[in-house]
Design an enzyme around this catalytic site. Structure first.
Site, short mmCIF file in Angstrom:
data_model
loop_
_atom_site.label_atom_id
_atom_site.label_comp_id
_atom_site.label_asym_id
_atom_site.label_seq_id
_atom_site.Cartn_x
_atom_site.Cartn_y
_atom_site.Cartn_z
N ARG B 50 9.44 7.54 22.61
CA ARG B 50 9.79 6.57 23.66
C ARG B 50 11.12 6.96 24.27
O ARG B 50 11.92 7.63 23.64
CB ARG B 50 9.97 5.18 23.06
CG ARG B 50 8.76 4.66 22.34
CD ARG B 50 9.18 3.43 21.55
NE ARG B 50 8.12 3.06 20.63
CZ ARG B 50 8.24 2.13 19.70
NH1 ARG B 50 9.39 1.47 19.57
NH2 ARG B 50 7.24 1.84 18.92
N ASP B 52 14.39 4.90 26.56
CA ASP B 52 14.91 3.61 27.03
C ASP B 52 14.89 3.54 28.56
O ASP B 52 14.75 4.55 29.24
CB ASP B 52 16.37 3.45 26.58
CG ASP B 52 16.47 3.04 25.13
OD1 ASP B 52 15.48 2.49 24.60
OD2 ASP B 52 17.53 3.27 24.53
N ARG B 197 22.56 9.24 22.45
CA ARG B 197 23.56 8.56 23.28
C ARG B 197 24.83 8.24 22.48
O ARG B 197 25.94 8.27 23.03
CB ARG B 197 22.97 7.29 23.91
CG ARG B 197 21.93 7.63 25.00
CD ARG B 197 21.11 6.44 25.41
NE ARG B 197 21.94 5.33 25.88
CZ ARG B 197 21.46 4.11 26.15
NH1 ARG B 197 20.17 3.85 25.99
NH2 ARG B 197 22.27 3.16 26.57
#
Lengths: 252, 252
Positions: B50, B52, B197
């Protein structure tokens, strides 16, 4: 009262071009709105050049007059707090009150970006035109030589143009590869309506073998828009740099 | 019935991430819609990973099953006629019917893009995070070495993560300059929620001198999210490449 020169960069995707229009969102319109709001007076900028809908810019110039006492250099920061994210003022500075951005000699460089691969990443789609067939860069370079110098560019100008003369000087054209992109860089003192996009479309014809490099000479001599290639789509075009050649109008 | 593997690229700007959600537009949702429309049956893809909201991808993998007789390789072209411009299927191919994209060893590379200059062109704003202060790339490179290898990355994982184990292996980190951009490239077999991140945010701390390179060792050992740097904004992140290491599940 002072006259302030702005250097403005924008992502042209969301705009109906530079110039103010009724019922359309434009870069000039957004600047006027932000400036009028900032200075608490009605301000209309005078631009040095226009771009079409979808064209991008790193260096569009415009001036405005204001009674506001803020130092000219501070306008860039102040305006950027009011402008949308896709329009940024790069710098601002004071110029002489008789400085007019359209009555000055300039040197502009446009870049036309072609993504020359079978697959174009979606993050590039708004900033380059995709051509899947391989472009012959050497042929494009050879063709571009016929366009450099002072010529009557009537064949490389939109038929809708109302320019008094179609004689212009192109000081340099470069065609180079940057990763998967083929970039056509065109410098000159001034351009006709759609001139760079027609040059790009014509050089792509040559790069694909539709026309030979030497055919560009005949196209120029034809003085007829129908002799040259198609107008390449707007979103591949970027106003890369803009210089005023007479610095006397600019305060130090 | 056959199982088809898709490699999908997207500009994540307009999407609430990869995964299907109620009342939000997602990449997975758009793929399901386009596939169901194309195949005239209800299709739900199974994704390998996935991303974000706002994160971009050049190489997201998913599979689906269909009774449609079209050769698997043709799905990419057919789907691209139905998908929005900002989602593109790069390629499609048939895989064994028991191939599951989440039960395979993989190697993924993410890139985090930082525009390290006082002025960021508006055309870059959706694809890079701007840091005006100069980053010390050598210090970032030195710091990154502590993160390579098998480690418990509990300090580099969102506190909201529900992963059973926070042990992961990073096979390589590179920090390099590309024009005005500083790019952090991180490769590994699998990543925790927000791991790349947080690594980017921590390396930026080091690049700015907020922390020393060797502090990263202590951060890892703390096994505590509050020991490491901030989570860098989503729009600077790109899933650059994705490889399945066990090719036996893939038909030739």
């Amino acid at each position: 009262m002072k006259r302030v020169l702005l250097c403005v960069a924008y992502d042209g995707t969301a705009y109906a071009g530079w110039q103010v229009q009724k019922n359309a969102v434009t870069v000039e319109g957004e600047l006027n709105k932000a400036l009028s709001d900032l200075c608490k007076e009605t301000i209309e900028v005078i631009g040095a050049s226009r771009t079409d809908a979808g064209v991008h810019s790193l260096s569009s110039m415009c001036v405005f007059d204001t009674n506001m006492r803020m130092p000219a250099e501070k306008f860039s920061f102040a305006l950027n707090t009011k402008l949308p994210d896709d329009i940024r003022v790069v710098w601002s500075k004071e110029v002489n009150e008789n400085f007019h951005p359209r009555h000055c000699s300039t040197e502009k460089t446009y870049e036309y970006h072609i993504y020359n691969a079978d697959f174009m990443p979606p993050t590039k789609r708004l900033y380059a035109y995709q051509e899947r067939r391989e472009l012959n860069i050497e042929a494009m370079k050879e063709a571009s030589k016929y366009l450099v110098g002072e010529h009557d560019f009537k064949s490389f100008c939109s038929a809708e143009s109302t320019a008094e003369t179609t004689v212009r000087t192109i000081t340099d054209i470069d065609v180079f590869k940057d990763g998967e992109e083929v970039v056509i860089s065109v410098s000159g003192n001034g351009f006709l309506y759609n001139q760079v996009r027609i040059i790009a479309g014509t050089l792509m014809w040559v790069g694909l073998g539709v026309r030979k490099p030497e055919d560009v000479k005949d196209m120029l001599e034809a003085l007829d828009r129908s002799a040259s290639g198609p107008t390449a789509p707007a979103h591949g075009l970027l106003l890369k740099s803009f210089k005023f050649l007479e610095e006397e109008g600019l305060k130090p």
